[in-house]
Design a protein around this motif. Sequence first.
Motif, short mmCIF file in Angstrom:
data_model
loop_
_atom_site.label_atom_id
_atom_site.label_comp_id
_atom_site.label_asym_id
_atom_site.label_seq_id
_atom_site.Cartn_x
_atom_site.Cartn_y
_atom_site.Cartn_z
N GLY A 295 0.80 -1.22 0.00
CA GLY A 295 0.00 0.00 0.00
C GLY A 295 0.84 1.27 0.00
N LEU A 296 1.91 1.27 0.76
CA LEU A 296 2.72 2.48 0.89
C LEU A 296 3.72 2.66 -0.25
CD1 LEU A 296 3.49 2.39 4.71
CD2 LEU A 296 2.02 4.02 3.52
N PHE A 297 4.37 1.58 -0.63
CA PHE A 297 5.49 1.70 -1.56
C PHE A 297 5.36 0.85 -2.82
CE2 PHE A 297 7.18 2.12 2.84
CZ PHE A 297 7.44 3.47 2.80
N GLU A 298 4.24 0.15 -2.96
CA GLU A 298 4.02 -0.76 -4.09
C GLU A 298 5.13 -1.81 -4.21
OE1 GLU A 298 3.15 1.31 -7.72
OE2 GLU A 298 1.69 2.61 -6.74
N ILE A 299 5.58 -2.29 -3.05
CA ILE A 299 6.60 -3.34 -2.98
C ILE A 299 5.98 -4.56 -2.31
CG2 ILE A 299 8.82 -4.04 -2.02
CD1 ILE A 299 9.58 -1.05 -1.99
N ASP A 300 5.91 -5.67 -3.03
CA ASP A 300 5.42 -6.92 -2.46
C ASP A 300 6.64 -7.74 -2.06
OD1 ASP A 300 4.31 -9.38 -1.87
OD2 ASP A 300 2.94 -9.37 -3.56
N ILE A 301 6.91 -7.77 -0.75
CA ILE A 301 8.12 -8.43 -0.25
C ILE A 301 8.12 -9.92 -0.58
CG2 ILE A 301 9.45 -8.96 1.83
CD1 ILE A 301 9.51 -6.01 1.07
#
Length: 68
Positions: free
Chosen positions: A23-29
């Motif tokens: 949601g915040l950074f568009e990064i799916d860990i």
Amino acid sequence: MRTLQKIALVFTIIGALNWGMVGLFEIDIVASLFNGSDSMISRIIYIIIAIAGLINIGLLFDHDDEKK
């Protein structure tokens, strides 16, 4: 059952942090670590986190009778 719920809670927290990053950074860990969200291992992790969330529904109805 308490141990299972604690393990499930850890997975639920990991999932919540992952969604926060999305949601915040568009990064799916999870997807980043395991070669995309369509890889088999990523899908398995997503399923484990979903099951953990379902297990933790029981915490909503858990009456803490031990503290009385």
